[in-house]
Scaffold this motif. Sequence first.
Motif, mmCIF file in Angstrom:
data_model
loop_
_atom_site.group_PDB
_atom_site.id
_atom_site.type_symbol
_atom_site.label_atom_id
_atom_site.label_comp_id
_atom_site.label_asym_id
_atom_site.label_seq_id
_atom_site.Cartn_x
_atom_site.Cartn_y
_atom_site.Cartn_z
ATOM 1 N N THR A 13 1.003 -1.324 -0.085
ATOM 2 C CA THR A 13 -0.204 0.142 -0.022
ATOM 3 C C THR A 13 1.096 1.379 -0.045
ATOM 4 O O THR A 13 1.915 1.126 0.522
ATOM 5 C CB THR A 13 -0.803 -0.017 1.226
ATOM 6 O OG1 THR A 13 -0.078 -0.055 2.414
ATOM 7 C CG2 THR A 13 -1.899 -1.200 1.297
ATOM 8 N N THR A 14 0.232 2.258 -0.553
ATOM 9 C CA THR A 14 1.177 3.439 -0.635
ATOM 10 C C THR A 14 0.646 4.432 0.513
ATOM 11 O O THR A 14 -0.678 4.557 0.475
ATOM 12 C CB THR A 14 1.102 3.972 -1.894
ATOM 13 O OG1 THR A 14 -0.233 4.316 -2.443
ATOM 14 C CG2 THR A 14 1.913 3.455 -2.881
ATOM 15 N N THR A 15 1.548 5.123 1.039
ATOM 16 C CA THR A 15 0.978 6.256 2.034
ATOM 17 C C THR A 15 0.917 7.474 1.291
ATOM 18 O O THR A 15 1.829 7.889 0.641
ATOM 19 C CB THR A 15 2.095 6.483 3.386
ATOM 20 O OG1 THR A 15 1.960 4.998 3.745
ATOM 21 C CG2 THR A 15 1.448 7.293 4.164
ATOM 22 N N PRO A 16 -0.276 7.974 1.194
ATOM 23 C CA PRO A 16 -0.205 9.409 0.650
ATOM 24 C C PRO A 16 0.757 10.443 1.151
ATOM 25 O O PRO A 16 0.776 10.559 2.395
ATOM 26 C CB PRO A 16 -1.337 10.030 0.427
ATOM 27 C CG PRO A 16 -2.309 9.159 1.693
ATOM 28 C CD PRO A 16 -1.608 7.954 1.817
ATOM 29 N N ALA A 17 1.286 11.214 0.316
ATOM 30 C CA ALA A 17 2.370 12.311 0.764
ATOM 31 C C ALA A 17 1.240 13.494 1.448
ATOM 32 O O ALA A 17 0.067 13.805 0.793
ATOM 33 C CB ALA A 17 3.234 12.927 -0.234
ATOM 34 N N PRO A 18 1.530 14.057 2.449
ATOM 35 C CA PRO A 18 0.710 15.379 3.055
ATOM 36 C C PRO A 18 0.856 16.410 2.051
ATOM 37 O O PRO A 18 1.864 16.588 1.177
ATOM 38 C CB PRO A 18 1.817 15.457 4.275
ATOM 39 C CG PRO A 18 3.044 14.894 4.270
ATOM 40 C CD PRO A 18 2.758 13.966 3.217
ATOM 41 N N THR A 19 -0.250 16.950 1.983
ATOM 42 C CA THR A 19 -0.543 18.380 1.026
ATOM 43 C C THR A 19 -0.060 19.374 1.942
ATOM 44 O O THR A 19 -0.353 19.479 3.087
ATOM 45 C CB THR A 19 -1.980 18.030 0.415
ATOM 46 O OG1 THR A 19 -2.926 18.212 1.408
ATOM 47 C CG2 THR A 19 -2.132 16.934 -0.530
ATOM 48 N N ALA A 20 0.521 20.331 1.374
ATOM 49 C CA ALA A 20 1.039 21.561 1.580
ATOM 50 C C ALA A 20 -0.222 22.459 1.924
ATOM 51 O O ALA A 20 -1.052 22.363 1.077
ATOM 52 C CB ALA A 20 1.872 22.244 0.920
ATOM 53 N N THR A 21 -0.342 23.004 3.175
ATOM 54 C CA THR A 21 -1.533 23.988 3.532
ATOM 55 C C THR A 21 -1.359 25.223 2.660
ATOM 56 O O THR A 21 -0.143 25.881 2.712
ATOM 57 C CB THR A 21 -1.695 24.100 5.017
ATOM 58 O OG1 THR A 21 -1.898 23.038 5.712
ATOM 59 C CG2 THR A 21 -2.895 25.097 5.165
ATOM 60 N N PRO A 22 -2.178 25.869 1.525
ATOM 61 C CA PRO A 22 -1.882 26.889 0.914
ATOM 62 C C PRO A 22 -1.895 28.181 1.903
ATOM 63 O O PRO A 22 -2.773 28.083 2.744
ATOM 64 C CB PRO A 22 -2.941 27.087 -0.035
ATOM 65 C CG PRO A 22 -4.110 26.004 0.301
ATOM 66 C CD PRO A 22 -3.326 25.040 1.472
ATOM 67 N N ILE A 23 -0.942 29.025 1.439
ATOM 68 C CA ILE A 23 -0.842 30.250 2.395
ATOM 69 C C ILE A 23 -1.839 31.099 1.466
ATOM 70 O O ILE A 23 -1.679 31.413 0.414
ATOM 71 C CB ILE A 23 0.367 30.833 2.431
ATOM 72 C CG1 ILE A 23 1.215 29.880 3.094
ATOM 73 C CG2 ILE A 23 0.477 32.090 3.164
ATOM 74 C CD1 ILE A 23 2.839 30.158 3.350
ATOM 75 N N PRO A 24 -2.875 31.745 2.261
ATOM 76 C CA PRO A 24 -3.687 32.593 1.443
ATOM 77 C C PRO A 24 -3.023 33.610 0.802
ATOM 78 O O PRO A 24 -2.157 34.261 1.412
ATOM 79 C CB PRO A 24 -4.970 32.983 2.400
ATOM 80 C CG PRO A 24 -4.249 32.818 3.970
ATOM 81 C CD PRO A 24 -3.157 31.673 3.632
ATOM 82 N N ASN A 25 -3.693 34.391 -0.251
ATOM 83 C CA ASN A 25 -3.195 35.585 -0.669
ATOM 84 C C ASN A 25 -3.402 36.781 0.275
ATOM 85 O O ASN A 25 -4.174 36.938 0.944
ATOM 86 C CB ASN A 25 -3.771 35.947 -1.911
ATOM 87 C CG ASN A 25 -3.538 34.909 -3.100
ATOM 88 O OD1 ASN A 25 -2.478 34.248 -3.041
ATOM 89 N ND2 ASN A 25 -4.522 34.654 -4.113
ATOM 90 N N THR A 26 -2.124 37.499 0.369
ATOM 91 C CA THR A 26 -2.078 38.775 0.970
ATOM 92 C C THR A 26 -1.682 39.760 0.062
ATOM 93 O O THR A 26 -0.649 39.939 -0.490
ATOM 94 C CB THR A 26 -0.980 38.546 2.107
ATOM 95 O OG1 THR A 26 -1.240 37.211 2.971
ATOM 96 C CG2 THR A 26 -0.907 39.684 3.177
ATOM 97 N N PHE A 27 -2.449 40.928 0.450
ATOM 98 C CA PHE A 27 -2.001 42.285 -0.187
ATOM 99 C C PHE A 27 -1.989 43.416 0.690
ATOM 100 O O PHE A 27 -2.476 43.427 1.746
ATOM 101 C CB PHE A 27 -3.206 42.448 -1.542
ATOM 102 C CG PHE A 27 -3.253 41.516 -2.463
ATOM 103 C CD1 PHE A 27 -2.480 41.368 -3.503
ATOM 104 C CD2 PHE A 27 -4.336 40.238 -2.350
ATOM 105 C CE1 PHE A 27 -2.635 40.455 -4.481
ATOM 106 C CE2 PHE A 27 -4.251 39.190 -3.034
ATOM 107 C CZ PHE A 27 -3.548 39.482 -4.309
ATOM 108 N N ALA A 28 -1.482 44.376 0.153
ATOM 109 C CA ALA A 28 -1.370 45.584 0.865
ATOM 110 C C ALA A 28 -1.842 46.747 -0.218
ATOM 111 O O ALA A 28 -1.298 46.693 -1.467
ATOM 112 C CB ALA A 28 0.103 46.023 1.379
ATOM 113 N N SER A 29 -2.632 47.827 0.121
ATOM 114 C CA SER A 29 -3.032 48.698 -0.763
ATOM 115 C C SER A 29 -2.541 50.115 -0.221
ATOM 116 O O SER A 29 -2.427 50.322 1.256
ATOM 117 C CB SER A 29 -4.413 48.668 -0.852
ATOM 118 O OG SER A 29 -5.107 49.079 0.251
ATOM 119 N N LEU A 30 -2.365 51.162 -1.221
ATOM 120 C CA LEU A 30 -1.926 52.485 -0.667
ATOM 121 C C LEU A 30 -2.217 53.457 -1.511
ATOM 122 O O LEU A 30 -2.277 53.158 -2.717
ATOM 123 C CB LEU A 30 -0.296 52.321 -0.261
ATOM 124 C CG LEU A 30 0.522 53.425 0.102
ATOM 125 C CD1 LEU A 30 0.266 53.895 1.509
ATOM 126 C CD2 LEU A 30 2.053 53.321 -0.121
#
Length: 195
Positions: A13-30
Amino acid sequence: TPTVTPTNSPTPTTTPAPTATPIPNTFASLNLNLQFIGIGPQTGEPIYKINNQPIHPQRALNMYIYDKNADPTQTQPIATATGTVTFDPNTGNFTNAQFDLSNKVTSSDTYKVFVQTNQYLRKYLGLQQINVGNTNNFTSGTPPKLIVGDTNNDNRIDVLDYNALLPCFPKTLLDPNTCTAAADLNDVANPQENM
């Protein structure tokens, strides 16, 4: 004699590799005000030096982000980003700069933030809260004003900048053809109109 019964081999059996938790998009406005351009807060400046029709209505703007405890004169920023601001003739300010901080700022915290564009000194925006996964607005109230005169973009206004401006003074004995675009402090396409 006993009969040997073959047993089945275990099925791998194969053990699935853990999936990376995506980092949400971050923006700055000015939004910001560039000295001598627009009709924004130009306290103490002669009205004839203000240009409400800049030949460069869009400008690249660099953002530098430092740890809140860092000395910006001694350390490198933890993140940099580039955005574009657009001149708004109704307010006299440059508006709607969007900086993508995704994968650059990975934890919500307070940071020291600076911005800078060509010919202007770097401006400290103070300590700013950056919340990962959000658009963080760094303009509350009056837009920050950047000071013009840094013709060689070394974040100082000194004798080198003065020397770049000197050929643009009409009453000097210097060749006016040596007046460069870097000396166009109010973005009118003719640096001699600054003087």
